[in-house]
Scaffold this active site. Structure first.
Site, PDB file in Angstrom:
ATOM      1  CD  GLU A 236      -5.513   4.865  -3.091  1.00  0.00           C
ATOM      2  OE1 GLU A 236      -4.655   5.714  -3.396  1.00  0.00           O
ATOM      3  OE2 GLU A 236      -5.245   3.669  -2.873  1.00  0.00           O
ATOM      4  CE  LYS A 313      -1.319   8.538  -1.065  1.00  0.00           C
ATOM      5  NZ  LYS A 313      -1.362   7.432  -2.055  1.00  0.00           N
ATOM      6  CB  CYS A 361      -2.980   4.185  -0.541  1.00  0.00           C
ATOM      7  SG  CYS A 361      -2.349   2.674  -1.329  1.00  0.00           S
TER       8      CYS A 361
END
Length: 451
Positions: A236, A313, A361
């Site tokens: 990430e 995301k 994540c």
């Protein structure tokens, strides 16, 4: 740091015994104290990000457990004989409901404690993490009732029934396999998972250049060890400068040079790359929206000029990547936060025989979200994470445990590329096959079975 799974089965017994023998006022106070202390100890690593975040967690779970304690106390008085069943139900309902809000926090779910035990994690395909939590709560509640009334004989039939039900659940969970998968031909995807171990407290162009150089060096080592690598995964935000923006813009020449050099490197390699990046897009009104993104590059096709497939995301971290309800007045308390725009859709990437879902994540802590990726056709979970900010191996193992459950629940493997740990390969049943040492610059090469 990896936990002691057996302790989870006895963890709630003292609390449940106490709650059954105190007044409502004391139950309220005990619940508040227990919730604040338990979650403060569990998520102590939040202090590395913000002391206010740790305080918020302690306060929230203190309030939650105060309410739970009142319910437990009431049911003990109203239904003394079978209150243990109600207690288990209340605890399980609380555990589920507290994870469903905008502040959804899946860390601390008791079922995750069994992630290292194959017999238990294999059951996740039929009951998820909630099935294991239910077993633990039923066991703890029944034991607490026995202690409270100092009688095993009184609950002998309940104990025998519960033992048989748990044994049956475990047996079925270990026999069941994903429907239609048993006889399907298995294929392999060869991956390199890079862990560059950057310093989360440093930034600036010189630091970004150093990090990219480390990523390139580790990638070269991985490709030298396994020339047949098909997919290289970086963590990430492994590349902080916006790749697309700085490729086309000369406004910041040093970042432009870094991005051009990186893309030239990628284009010369024989494999695809999945890279975590801070990515920006322009709105029709000319405003810039920033995302936490995964960029998928195929050399000689989408690298020069850069035209990667992009996943933005969707589930952002509260108080770190966004402020719930746009509570701008709180922004001064979280000065290290990097607020982003949430993505609006799942994006899957195809590489060889795999269809990759890329939760970024803590997105892989959401069971329903990852399951939605599988329903869209994903047969491999590729998690890009960066937990280095917490400076805690315990935090990283907690995240790894949840990642293992996502594989077990969906019957598909997971590979994780993390900044500092736990970079790992997890099979379709939730077993961690390979795990890199924490806080080391290293890599894992693996043949991942795609079912």
């Amino acid at each position: 740091m990896q936990g002691i799974p057996l302790c989870a089965w006895f963890y709630f017994i003292p609390f449940l015994v106490l709650i059954q023998s105190v007044s409502y006022k004391k139950a309220l106070l005990c619940g508040a104290f227990y919730g604040a202390l338990a979650y403060g100890l569990f998520a102590y690593w939040l202090y590395s990000y913000s002391v206010y975040a740790l305080i918020a967690v302690c306060v929230c779970y203190g309030l939650f457990f105060a309410i739970v304690a009142l319910l437990l106390c009431f049911t003990s008085r109203a239904f003394p004989q079978q209150c243990w069943l109600l207690h288990a139900g209340i605890l399980l309902a609380f555990e589920f409901l507290r994870s469903q809000t905008e502040f959804g926090f899946y860390y601390g779910i008791i079922g995750y404690s069994q992630w290292k035990i194959p017999l238990f994690i294999h059951t996740a395909y039929i009951g998820g993490v909630w099935g294991i939590s239910a077993c633990i709560y039923l066991f703890a509640s029944l034991c607490a009732a026995m202690v409270r009334y100092k009688s095993f004989y009184r609950y002998r039939f309940s104990a025998l029934s519960l033992f048989c039900c748990i044994a049956l659940y475990i047996g079925i969970g270990n026999l069941v396999q994903p429907a239609g998968k048993k006889n399907q031909e298995e294929k392999k995807l060869t991956v390199a998972l890079i862990q560059n171990n950057p310093d989360p407290n440093k930034d600036g162009i010189n630091e970004y250049r150093k990090e990219v150089e480390s990523l390139l060096a580790l990638t070269d080592q991985a490709l030298a060890a396994r020339p047949d690598i098909q997919l290289v995964v970086w963590p990430e935000t492994a590349v902080v400068p916006d790749i697309l923006k700085h490729y086309y813009s000369l406004a910041d020449y040093e970042r432009h040079t870094l991005v051009v050099s990186l893309l030239s490197y990628l284009d010369e390699k024989p494999c695809a790359f999945l890279i975590g990046n801070n990515h920006a897009e322009m709105t029709t009104a000319g405003a810039e929206e920033r995302f936490n993104s995964a960029l998928y590059f195929e050399p000689k096709k989408t690298v020069l000029p850069p035209q990667p497939q992009i996943y933005n995301k969707v589930h952002l971290v509260p108080f770190s990547e966004f402020l719930p309800h746009n509570a701008a007045f709180l922004s001064s308390l979280f000065k290290s936060a990097y607020f982003k725009k949430p993505g609006n859709a799942v994006k899957l990437f195809s590489c060889a025989d795999s269809v990759c879902a890329t939760p970024i994540c803590f997105e892989d802590t959401f069971p329903a979200f990852v399951h939605s990726m599988k329903k869209q056709g994903a047969n491999l979970i590729v998690n890009l994470s960066n937990d280095s900010w917490a400076n805690s191996i315990a935090c990283q193992y907690q995240h790894l445990a949840m990642a293992a459950f996502r594989s077990a629940e969906n019957g598909i493997p997971t590979v994780r590329s993390t900044a500092s740990g736990q970079t790992a390969v997890i099979d379709w049943r939730g077993t961690v096959i390979s795990c890199a040492p924490a806080y080391e610059a290293c890599f894992i090469c693996a043949d991942v079975t795609i079912r």
